[in-house]
Design a protein around this motif. Structure first.
Motif, short mmCIF file in Angstrom:
data_model
loop_
_atom_site.label_atom_id
_atom_site.label_comp_id
_atom_site.label_asym_id
_atom_site.label_seq_id
_atom_site.Cartn_x
_atom_site.Cartn_y
_atom_site.Cartn_z
N ILE A 141 -43.01 -98.23 36.59
CA ILE A 141 -43.58 -97.74 35.33
C ILE A 141 -43.88 -96.25 35.45
CG2 ILE A 141 -45.52 -97.92 33.73
CD1 ILE A 141 -45.75 -100.88 34.57
N GLU A 147 -39.98 -99.54 31.26
CA GLU A 147 -40.74 -99.05 30.11
C GLU A 147 -42.01 -99.85 29.88
OE1 GLU A 147 -36.86 -97.37 27.68
OE2 GLU A 147 -37.31 -99.52 27.74
N ALA A 148 -41.96 -101.16 30.13
CA ALA A 148 -43.12 -102.01 29.91
C ALA A 148 -43.19 -103.10 30.96
CB ALA A 148 -43.07 -102.64 28.52
N ALA A 288 -47.76 -100.10 29.89
CA ALA A 288 -46.84 -98.96 29.81
C ALA A 288 -47.54 -97.72 30.34
CB ALA A 288 -46.40 -98.74 28.36
#
Length: 340
Positions: A141, A147-148, A288
Motif C-alpha cells: 500500500i 491500491e486497497a 488505502a
C-alpha cells in the motif's frame, strides 16, 4: 482497552488457523484464467463468492452492476488501467475463512478477497489480487503496488497516521460452545461465573478473560481458564465437556462452526465481544494510503452493497452475519494509539 495483535498473528496464537484440505497451504495466490483470482469467468456485473472454499462457504453468484456515480468518485489513476489492485496479507498459510488458497490449489478464496471482488464490480473495474505476508501488505500500500487492502485490517489511530479507512465489518471475538449447550455470553463477565473457558496464550482474548477472572474472584466467584497446545486439543476438550466454551477470534470460530455443522461434533456461537474492549467497537476496514482519495469511494461502494443486499449475502455465505455493520464509515474512531 487492550493491545490488538495483527489479525493473522492473533489467529495463529489462538491456534485457530485450522488445517485445510491437502494442498491448501500452497504458496502464493494463483489467478484463474479470467485473471481475477476467481475460478470462473462470471459475466460482467456478476461476482462469484464462496468459490472452491473447501466447505467454508456457500458458493453464490451475485449481480453487482457498475455504478457510474460511485466510479466517478475514484481518482483517474485508479480507473486508468481498468482494474482495482487489492492487497491481501494471507501468506504463508492463509487464514480461513478470511483468505486462503482454495481447493483447486490456485484460487484465492475467502471473505476478504470476495468483498474486494464485489467492490471492484461496483467500480466497474477488474479485481487484481496481490497476496503477500502481513508486513508486506502494508509495504504494498505504501509503495502503490496495491491500491486497497482487504485483509481483516483493524482501524487504529496509529494506522491513521499513514492510512485511510472504509470500515465494513465488526472486529469481534467470540465464544464457541457445543451445539447442545444452553449457555450464552450476555455481553458481561458476570455470565462467565462457574464456567471453564479455553483461550490462546498471549492473545488479546486472553487478556480480556484474565481480567474478567479477576473481577469474578473479587466477587467470590470462579472462572477457570484453560490452555491447550493446538486447536485440535481445544476442540477435543470442548466435545468431551472438559471445557464449557472456547474464546477466540470470531471469524475462525465461524469457520469451525460451518465445517462441523453436519457432524456429531457440531458447535455454535454463544455470543461475541468487541476486539477493542468494552468501551469501543473494533472495526475491520478497507485500507488505502492516506491522501489517496480512495476511502470515500470505497465506503460509497460498500454502502451500495449494504443497501442492495449483496453485503448481507456475502456475510451469510461466510457465516459472518454476527459481524455486520449498518453502514460503512470513513475513518471512524479506532483503537487509541496507546493500545494499537
Amino acid at each position: 482497552m487492550f493491545r490488538r495483535s495483527s489479525p493473522l498473528s492473533a489467529l495463529a496464537a489462538a491456534g485457530t488457523v485450522l488445517a485445510l484440505a491437502a494442498g491448501l497451504s500452497a504458496c502464493g495466490a494463483g489467478s484463474a484464467k479470467d485473471g481475477t483470482g476467481s475460478p470462473t469467468a462470471a459475466a460482467k456485473g456478476s461476482v462469484v463468492i464462496g468459490a472452491v472454499s473447501n466447505g467454508a462457504a456457500r458458493q453464490t453468484t451475485l449481480h453487482v452492476p457498475e455504478v457510474d456515480s460511485i466510479r466517478a468518485q475514484l481518482p483517474k489513476s485508479v480507473t486508468a488501467d481498468g482494474k482495482l489492485t487489492i492487497g491481501l496479507g494471507m501468506l504463508p498459510a492463509g487464514s480461513a475463512p478470511l483468505g486462503y488458497v482454495g481447493d483447486d490449489q490456485k484460487t484465492l478464496t475467502g471473505s476478504e478477497p470476495d468483498l474486494g471482488r464485489l467492490v471492484a464490480s461496483v467500480f466497474g473495474l477488474r479485481p487484481d489480487l496481490k497476496n503477500s505476508t502481513w508486513e508486506n501488505l502494508f509495504v504494498g500500500i505504501d509503495s502503490g503496488r496495491t491500491e486497497a487492502g482487504f485483509s481483516n485490517i483493524t482501524d487504529t489511530e496509529e494506522r491513521k497516521k499513514k492510512y485511510e479507512f472504509a470500515c465494513y465489518r465488526e472486529d469481534n471475538l467470540g465464544f464457541e460452545v457445543r451445539k447442545d449447550s444452553g449457555w450464552n455470553f450476555d455481553g458481561t463477565y458476570k455470565s462467565l461465573a462457574g464456567k471453564t473457558v479455553a483461550v490462546g496464550a498471549g492473545t488479546n482474548q486472553e487478556k480480556l478473560l484474565l481480567e474478567w477472572r479477576g473481577k469474578l474472584a473479587a466477587e467470590g466467584k470462579k472462572l477457570t481458564v484453560k490452555y491447550y497446545q493446538d486447536s485440535n486439543s481445544t476442540y477435543l476438550a470442548l466435545n468431551s465437556k472438559k471445557i464449557d466454551a472456547y474464546f477466540g477470534p470470531n471469524p475462525s470460530l465461524s469457520y469451525h462452526i460451518t465445517r462441523t455443522a453436519s457432524t456429531p461434533q457440531a458447535t455454535r456461537s454463544a455470543g461475541t465481544f468487541s476486539g477493542a474492549g468494552a468501551s469501543l467497537q473494533g472495526l475491520i476496514c478497507a485500507t488505502a494510503k492516506k491522501g489517496s482519495g480512495l476511502a470515500k469511494p470505497l465506503a460509497a461502494a460498500l454502502n451500495y452493497l449494504i443497501e442492495q443486499g449483496q453485503y448481507a449475502k456475502w456475510l451469510q455465505a461466510w457465516n459472518l452475519e454476527n459481524e455486520a455493520v449498518k453502514t460503512a464509515g470513513v475513518n471512524p474512531p479506532g483503537l487509541p494509539v496507546s493500545n494499537s
